[in-house]
Motif scaffolding. Structure first.
Motif, PDB file in Angstrom:
ATOM      1  N   HIS A   1       0.828  -1.211   0.000  1.00 60.42           N
ATOM      2  CA  HIS A   1       0.000   0.000   0.000  1.00 60.42           C
ATOM      3  C   HIS A   1       0.865   1.264   0.000  1.00 60.42           C
ATOM      4  O   HIS A   1       0.486   2.286  -0.569  1.00 60.42           O
ATOM      5  CB  HIS A   1      -0.995   0.003   1.163  1.00 60.42           C
ATOM      6  CG  HIS A   1      -0.374   0.102   2.517  1.00 60.42           C
ATOM      7  ND1 HIS A   1      -0.033   1.290   3.089  1.00 60.42           N
ATOM      8  CD2 HIS A   1      -0.024  -0.852   3.405  1.00 60.42           C
ATOM      9  CE1 HIS A   1       0.503   1.073   4.285  1.00 60.42           C
ATOM     10  NE2 HIS A   1       0.527  -0.225   4.499  1.00 60.42           N
TER      11      HIS A   1
ATOM     12  N   ASP B   1      -6.930  -8.980   3.684  1.00 63.20           N
ATOM     13  CA  ASP B   1      -6.216  -7.865   4.279  1.00 63.20           C
ATOM     14  C   ASP B   1      -4.922  -7.613   3.510  1.00 63.20           C
ATOM     15  O   ASP B   1      -3.967  -8.374   3.619  1.00 63.20           O
ATOM     16  CB  ASP B   1      -5.910  -8.175   5.743  1.00 63.20           C
ATOM     17  CG  ASP B   1      -5.186  -7.036   6.441  1.00 63.20           C
ATOM     18  OD1 ASP B   1      -5.104  -5.929   5.866  1.00 63.20           O
ATOM     19  OD2 ASP B   1      -4.699  -7.262   7.564  1.00 63.20           O
TER      20      ASP B   1
ATOM     21  N   SER C   1      -3.027  -4.999   3.890  1.00 56.98           N
ATOM     22  CA  SER C   1      -2.113  -4.124   4.624  1.00 56.98           C
ATOM     23  C   SER C   1      -0.823  -4.826   5.046  1.00 56.98           C
ATOM     24  O   SER C   1       0.190  -4.168   5.266  1.00 56.98           O
ATOM     25  CB  SER C   1      -2.806  -3.526   5.848  1.00 56.98           C
ATOM     26  OG  SER C   1      -3.169  -4.547   6.760  1.00 56.98           O
TER      27      SER C   1
END
Length: 139
Positions: A23, A64, A66
């Motif tokens: 990210h 997820d 992240s």
């Protein structure tokens, strides 16, 4: 005299380490308006990641994102050119491997990146398949 890669490359491309969160790389691409970032480890090329790589290899997996790192988004095969290489060599390599970006390596160090757009070439539908000699090699 043929044009050299160093004449058209972008010098000092954005570089990140292999453990950089995906990210964070996407944020760099957005904020700096770049489509590709080199992944280096102690100055040595480890990979190249594009905005498309992030989409296909990270976001498309779901879950997820992240905790995912940039090295997970890098392609398995790594091609590169040298600053003194002829631009035609870079273009031929890009078409043969269907790449839009190539890292430029000098003495083991990443010194630039060259993109199809740097060469004034657009990658349209069927990219790579209509390049000279590519279709013949697939027959």
């Amino acid at each position: 005299m043929a044009q050299r890669v160093r004449d058209v490359m972008t010098a000092n491309p954005w570089a990140v380490g292999p453990d950089t969160p995906a990210h964070q790389v996407a944020t760099i691409m957005r904020d700096e308006s770049v489509k590709a970032v080199v992944v280096t480890d102690d100055g040595r090329l480890r990979g190249l990641v594009t905005d498309r790589d992030l989409t296909v290899r990270i976001l498309a997996d779901g879950g997820d994102v992240s905790a995912r790192t940039v090295v997970e988004a890098c392609g398995a095969e790594l091609a590169s050119v040298a600053p003194e290489d002829d631009v035609d060599r870079a273009l031929t390599l890009m078409y043969a491997k269907e790449l839009r970006h190539l890292p430029v390596i000098d003495n083991g160090r990443t010194v630039g990146i060259i993109a199809l757009r740097d060469l004034g070439v657009e990658a349209g539908p069927g990219f790579g398949l209509d390049a000279p000699g590519v279709a013949d090699s697939m027959a």
